[in-house]
Design a protein around this motif. Structure first.
Motif, PDB file in Angstrom:
ATOM      1  N   TYR A   8      15.045   3.944   7.597  1.00 30.78           N
ATOM      2  CA  TYR A   8      16.140   4.326   6.712  1.00 30.78           C
ATOM      3  C   TYR A   8      17.323   4.770   7.453  1.00 30.78           C
ATOM      4  O   TYR A   8      18.399   4.319   6.983  1.00 30.78           O
ATOM      5  CB  TYR A   8      15.589   5.472   5.687  1.00 30.78           C
ATOM      6  N   ALA A   9      16.998   5.341   8.513  1.00 29.31           N
ATOM      7  CA  ALA A   9      18.557   6.019   9.076  1.00 29.31           C
ATOM      8  C   ALA A   9      19.057   4.789   9.830  1.00 29.31           C
ATOM      9  O   ALA A   9      20.359   4.658   9.937  1.00 29.31           O
ATOM     10  CB  ALA A   9      17.881   7.027  10.212  1.00 29.31           C
ATOM     11  N   GLU A  10      18.235   3.806  10.272  1.00 31.90           N
ATOM     12  CA  GLU A  10      18.991   2.424  10.662  1.00 31.90           C
ATOM     13  C   GLU A  10      19.874   1.686   9.809  1.00 31.90           C
ATOM     14  O   GLU A  10      20.728   1.235  10.251  1.00 31.90           O
ATOM     15  CB  GLU A  10      18.037   1.467  11.332  1.00 31.90           C
ATOM     16  N   ILE A  11      19.639   1.798   8.524  1.00 31.51           N
ATOM     17  CA  ILE A  11      20.532   1.079   7.596  1.00 31.51           C
ATOM     18  C   ILE A  11      21.254   2.004   6.566  1.00 31.51           C
ATOM     19  O   ILE A  11      21.719   1.852   5.610  1.00 31.51           O
ATOM     20  CB  ILE A  11      19.443   0.390   6.724  1.00 31.51           C
ATOM     21  N   ASP A  12      21.359   3.238   6.924  1.00 28.99           N
ATOM     22  CA  ASP A  12      22.214   4.293   6.485  1.00 28.99           C
ATOM     23  C   ASP A  12      21.791   4.564   4.920  1.00 28.99           C
ATOM     24  O   ASP A  12      22.372   4.837   4.053  1.00 28.99           O
ATOM     25  CB  ASP A  12      23.622   4.007   6.343  1.00 28.99           C
ATOM     26  N   PHE A  13      20.472   4.886   4.918  1.00 34.65           N
ATOM     27  CA  PHE A  13      19.715   5.105   3.702  1.00 34.65           C
ATOM     28  C   PHE A  13      19.083   6.627   3.656  1.00 34.65           C
ATOM     29  O   PHE A  13      19.118   7.275   4.823  1.00 34.65           O
ATOM     30  CB  PHE A  13      18.630   4.512   2.948  1.00 34.65           C
ATOM     31  N   VAL A  14      19.090   7.322   2.616  1.00 33.75           N
ATOM     32  CA  VAL A  14      18.815   8.739   2.548  1.00 33.75           C
ATOM     33  C   VAL A  14      17.310   8.739   2.900  1.00 33.75           C
ATOM     34  O   VAL A  14      16.524   7.889   2.676  1.00 33.75           O
ATOM     35  CB  VAL A  14      18.889   9.488   1.175  1.00 33.75           C
ATOM     36  N   ALA A  15      17.146   9.774   3.786  1.00 32.75           N
ATOM     37  CA  ALA A  15      15.780  10.117   4.304  1.00 32.75           C
ATOM     38  C   ALA A  15      14.663  10.318   3.074  1.00 32.75           C
ATOM     39  O   ALA A  15      15.001  10.719   1.957  1.00 32.75           O
ATOM     40  CB  ALA A  15      15.544  11.291   5.389  1.00 32.75           C
ATOM     41  N   SER A  16      13.587  10.205   3.264  1.00 39.77           N
ATOM     42  CA  SER A  16      12.408  10.379   2.341  1.00 39.77           C
ATOM     43  C   SER A  16      11.951  11.661   2.598  1.00 39.77           C
ATOM     44  O   SER A  16      11.757  12.246   3.811  1.00 39.77           O
ATOM     45  CB  SER A  16      11.355   9.332   2.292  1.00 39.77           C
ATOM     46  N   GLY A  17      11.172  12.419   1.540  1.00 43.39           N
ATOM     47  CA  GLY A  17      10.808  13.697   1.732  1.00 43.39           C
ATOM     48  C   GLY A  17       9.070  13.486   1.487  1.00 43.39           C
ATOM     49  O   GLY A  17       8.766  12.493   1.082  1.00 43.39           O
ATOM     50  N   PRO A  18       8.284  14.651   1.838  1.00 48.61           N
ATOM     51  CA  PRO A  18       7.069  14.322   1.678  1.00 48.61           C
ATOM     52  C   PRO A  18       6.473  14.351   0.349  1.00 48.61           C
ATOM     53  O   PRO A  18       5.434  13.748   0.050  1.00 48.61           O
ATOM     54  CB  PRO A  18       6.325  15.897   2.285  1.00 48.61           C
ATOM     55  N   GLY A  19       7.337  14.761  -0.638  1.00 46.72           N
ATOM     56  CA  GLY A  19       6.912  14.532  -2.248  1.00 46.72           C
ATOM     57  C   GLY A  19       7.213  13.121  -2.708  1.00 46.72           C
ATOM     58  O   GLY A  19       6.880  12.678  -3.855  1.00 46.72           O
ATOM     59  N   ASP A  20       7.821  12.322  -1.882  1.00 49.60           N
ATOM     60  CA  ASP A  20       8.075  10.945  -2.388  1.00 49.60           C
ATOM     61  C   ASP A  20       6.970   9.993  -2.389  1.00 49.60           C
ATOM     62  O   ASP A  20       6.078  10.071  -1.387  1.00 49.60           O
ATOM     63  CB  ASP A  20       9.177  10.252  -1.384  1.00 49.60           C
ATOM     64  N   GLN A  21       6.829   9.258  -3.229  1.00 52.02           N
ATOM     65  CA  GLN A  21       5.888   8.092  -3.383  1.00 52.02           C
ATOM     66  C   GLN A  21       6.295   6.842  -2.640  1.00 52.02           C
ATOM     67  O   GLN A  21       7.272   6.089  -2.977  1.00 52.02           O
ATOM     68  CB  GLN A  21       5.731   7.697  -4.862  1.00 52.02           C
ATOM     69  N   ARG A  80       1.089  -1.107  -0.042  1.00 50.54           N
ATOM     70  CA  ARG A  80       0.061   0.011   0.178  1.00 50.54           C
ATOM     71  C   ARG A  80       0.787   1.108   0.076  1.00 50.54           C
ATOM     72  O   ARG A  80       2.105   1.106   0.192  1.00 50.54           O
ATOM     73  CB  ARG A  80      -0.854  -0.031   1.365  1.00 50.54           C
ATOM     74  N   SER A  81       0.280   2.526  -0.275  1.00 49.12           N
ATOM     75  CA  SER A  81       1.010   3.689  -0.278  1.00 49.12           C
ATOM     76  C   SER A  81       1.102   4.076   1.327  1.00 49.12           C
ATOM     77  O   SER A  81       0.167   3.861   2.129  1.00 49.12           O
ATOM     78  CB  SER A  81       0.169   4.753  -0.950  1.00 49.12           C
ATOM     79  N   ALA A  82       2.053   4.659   1.541  1.00 50.53           N
ATOM     80  CA  ALA A  82       2.566   5.190   2.944  1.00 50.53           C
ATOM     81  C   ALA A  82       1.705   6.331   3.094  1.00 50.53           C
ATOM     82  O   ALA A  82       1.199   7.002   2.482  1.00 50.53           O
ATOM     83  CB  ALA A  82       3.999   5.356   3.135  1.00 50.53           C
ATOM     84  N   ARG A  83       1.153   6.483   4.632  1.00 51.83           N
ATOM     85  CA  ARG A  83       0.253   7.639   4.858  1.00 51.83           C
ATOM     86  C   ARG A  83       1.268   8.539   5.515  1.00 51.83           C
ATOM     87  O   ARG A  83       2.312   8.397   5.911  1.00 51.83           O
ATOM     88  CB  ARG A  83      -0.666   7.312   6.061  1.00 51.83           C
ATOM     89  N   PRO A  84       0.984  10.096   5.142  1.00 51.88           N
ATOM     90  CA  PRO A  84       1.897  11.045   5.665  1.00 51.88           C
ATOM     91  C   PRO A  84       2.404  10.913   7.214  1.00 51.88           C
ATOM     92  O   PRO A  84       3.265  11.346   7.240  1.00 51.88           O
ATOM     93  CB  PRO A  84       0.791  12.227   5.386  1.00 51.88           C
ATOM     94  N   ASP A  85       1.293  10.534   8.021  1.00 52.07           N
ATOM     95  CA  ASP A  85       1.780  10.374   9.494  1.00 52.07           C
ATOM     96  C   ASP A  85       2.854   9.351   9.606  1.00 52.07           C
ATOM     97  O   ASP A  85       3.378   9.146  10.716  1.00 52.07           O
ATOM     98  CB  ASP A  85       0.450  10.263  10.352  1.00 52.07           C
ATOM     99  N   GLU A  86       3.309   8.519   8.550  1.00 51.70           N
ATOM    100  CA  GLU A  86       4.249   7.306   8.798  1.00 51.70           C
ATOM    101  C   GLU A  86       5.514   7.703   8.429  1.00 51.70           C
ATOM    102  O   GLU A  86       6.473   7.242   8.695  1.00 51.70           O
ATOM    103  CB  GLU A  86       3.714   6.111   8.077  1.00 51.70           C
ATOM    104  N   ARG A  91      10.379   3.274  -2.290  1.00 55.38           N
ATOM    105  CA  ARG A  91       9.980   4.496  -2.691  1.00 55.38           C
ATOM    106  C   ARG A  91      10.521   4.961  -4.043  1.00 55.38           C
ATOM    107  O   ARG A  91      11.108   4.320  -4.859  1.00 55.38           O
ATOM    108  CB  ARG A  91      10.495   5.634  -1.663  1.00 55.38           C
ATOM    109  N   ILE A  92       9.552   6.039  -4.630  1.00 54.46           N
ATOM    110  CA  ILE A  92       9.896   6.631  -5.912  1.00 54.46           C
ATOM    111  C   ILE A  92      10.135   8.484  -5.261  1.00 54.46           C
ATOM    112  O   ILE A  92       9.338   9.015  -4.765  1.00 54.46           O
ATOM    113  CB  ILE A  92       8.794   6.805  -7.012  1.00 54.46           C
ATOM    114  N   VAL A  93      11.475   8.629  -5.748  1.00 57.92           N
ATOM    115  CA  VAL A  93      11.666  10.053  -5.471  1.00 57.92           C
ATOM    116  C   VAL A  93      11.561  10.858  -6.947  1.00 57.92           C
ATOM    117  O   VAL A  93      12.241  10.170  -7.951  1.00 57.92           O
ATOM    118  CB  VAL A  93      13.167  10.410  -5.051  1.00 57.92           C
ATOM    119  N   PRO A  94      10.553  11.954  -6.840  1.00 59.76           N
ATOM    120  CA  PRO A  94      10.477  12.582  -8.287  1.00 59.76           C
ATOM    121  C   PRO A  94      11.878  13.290  -8.579  1.00 59.76           C
ATOM    122  O   PRO A  94      12.602  13.923  -7.664  1.00 59.76           O
ATOM    123  CB  PRO A  94       9.464  13.742  -7.969  1.00 59.76           C
TER     124      PRO A  94
END
Length: 148
Positions: A23-36, A9-15, A51-54
């Motif tokens: 993501y920080a636990e595995i040293d991945f770049v954080a997601s932003g509010p515009g990411d899918q 499913r798509s993530a909810r904004p509150d998640e 995720r998809i980063v536009p």
């Protein structure tokens, strides 16, 4: 015998904050509010993320693929990739997988990008950063909707 139900499913904004903690636990770049962001669940428990980063109009970067310990080997990565490939509005998706994941992405329609091919600046910069940041090789692959 119990049957596990897997859903994507798509993530909810509150998640978003919780997702970025994972993501920080595995040293991945954080997601932003515009990411899918896609969430894989096993019987309602979050088991993985992607995720998809536009990047530019109709172009995105698929990434942040993370299947949690205990849920690996169940095909959730493929389900997440399939879900994200169908997000409307993207004709081209780039991904920057670790080298050992090339077969997985190739099986989902991604092809390696040749060194002489033009790519969006954002993707080229992130690819360069990943190869400096992570201890193992990072590839650049591309999926074109409608092509196999």
């Amino acid at each position: 015998m119990t049957t596990t139900t897997y859903t994507i499913r798509s993530a909810r904004p509150d998640e978003l904050a919780w997702i970025n903690e994972r993501y920080a636990e595995i040293d991945f770049v954080a997601s932003g509010p515009g990411d899918q962001i896609a969430v894989a669940e096993a019987d309602g428990v979050i088991a993985g993320l992607g995720r998809i980063v536009p990047v530019e109009p109709h172009v995105g970067e698929l990434g942040g693929m993370y299947v949690f310990s205990g849920y690996q080997g169940l095909g959730l990565s493929k389900r997440l990739i399939a879900f994200l490939r169908e997000v409307p509005g993207y004709r081209t998706l780039y991904c920057l997988p670790f080298g050992e994941l090339e077969e997985l992405y190739a099986s989902m329609g991604f092809k390696r990008v040749g060194s002489n091919e033009s790519v969006p600046e954002h993707v080229a910069r992130k690819h360069s950063w990943c190869n400096r940041h992570y201890p193992k090789p990072v590839l650049m692959m591309r999926y074109l909707r409608g092509q196999r």
